[in-house]
Design an enzyme around this catalytic site. Sequence first.
Site, mmCIF file in Angstrom:
data_model
loop_
_atom_site.group_PDB
_atom_site.id
_atom_site.type_symbol
_atom_site.label_atom_id
_atom_site.label_comp_id
_atom_site.label_asym_id
_atom_site.label_seq_id
_atom_site.Cartn_x
_atom_site.Cartn_y
_atom_site.Cartn_z
ATOM 1 C CB CYS A 225 -40.900 7.126 -30.801
ATOM 2 S SG CYS A 225 -42.517 7.911 -31.027
ATOM 3 N NE ARG B 6 -50.371 9.502 -29.932
ATOM 4 C CZ ARG B 6 -49.272 10.258 -29.815
ATOM 5 N NH1 ARG B 6 -49.367 11.579 -29.863
ATOM 6 N NH2 ARG B 6 -48.093 9.698 -29.670
ATOM 7 C CG HIS C 11 -42.794 2.841 -28.585
ATOM 8 N ND1 HIS C 11 -41.821 3.559 -27.933
ATOM 9 C CD2 HIS C 11 -43.484 3.746 -29.336
ATOM 10 C CE1 HIS C 11 -41.914 4.830 -28.261
ATOM 11 N NE2 HIS C 11 -42.918 4.979 -29.109
#
Length: 268
Positions: free
Chosen positions: A108, A142, A206
């Site tokens: 990320c 997002r 993640h």
Amino acid sequence: MPQTQDNAKVGAVGDHPPLQILSLYHRDMNIYGDSGNILSVTRRAELYGFRPMVRYYDPGDAWPERIDMILGGGGQDHGQERIIDDLRERGGLLHDLADQEVPMLMICGLYQLFGHYFETSDHERLEGVGILDVHTIAQPERMIGNLVEQAEDFGRVVGYENHSGLTYLGEGAHPLGMVTEDGRGNNGKDHTEGARWKKVIGTYMHGSLLPKNPAVTDFLIAGAAERRYGQGTFAQMKETMDQKSRSELERLDSLADQASRIAASRPR
């Protein structure tokens, strides 16, 4: 910072040859469970018969003399801003290590800063170190949710994305994998996710990523071991594992498969 290959004999699990693992900017770039990547690498390396040694590096710390693998996580924009000056200062060293095929996994925020630049939502450009031929531009929305991709070298890879940056690959980078649906991956449009160059992997996954994806974990361990001890080292260590270690590895692989299947089945 050239590093020569060790001449140490790696002939049996009992030798426990060391592997030096660097956690890059652990204090500021370590959210969404990215510490699980360190745990996964160290546990699997131990089962294969290595002696993993983890060092945590933050701005102001001394740079290690030997590095066999680098793991970096995600962070908020302010976390990126706190480490960016130090990252640029260390950029030359990181480029050298990448050129020498030290395996690296950047998640990320550090994935973005391993590219050429990240343009924030305030239109501030954070210049990256350019190890990966990518650039990133923030957007208001997002991209959040479980993510499944197909990777040429690893098969199905499962993780959890949570990012507002749109990342675009240049000619010098290859995607880690491909997603099938719009609105996911690097930018929601071209169906790519992550980027690779030599043994450097950048990704938005993640989760933690590595506990659910043992093939990626073993890629990093094998790359570190064979760079330090020579080709065939990883296969040799696997062959000499005792039954207890084999059984534990099978258990971890089974848990990884269950976890990845559950994550893949859950709606975004």
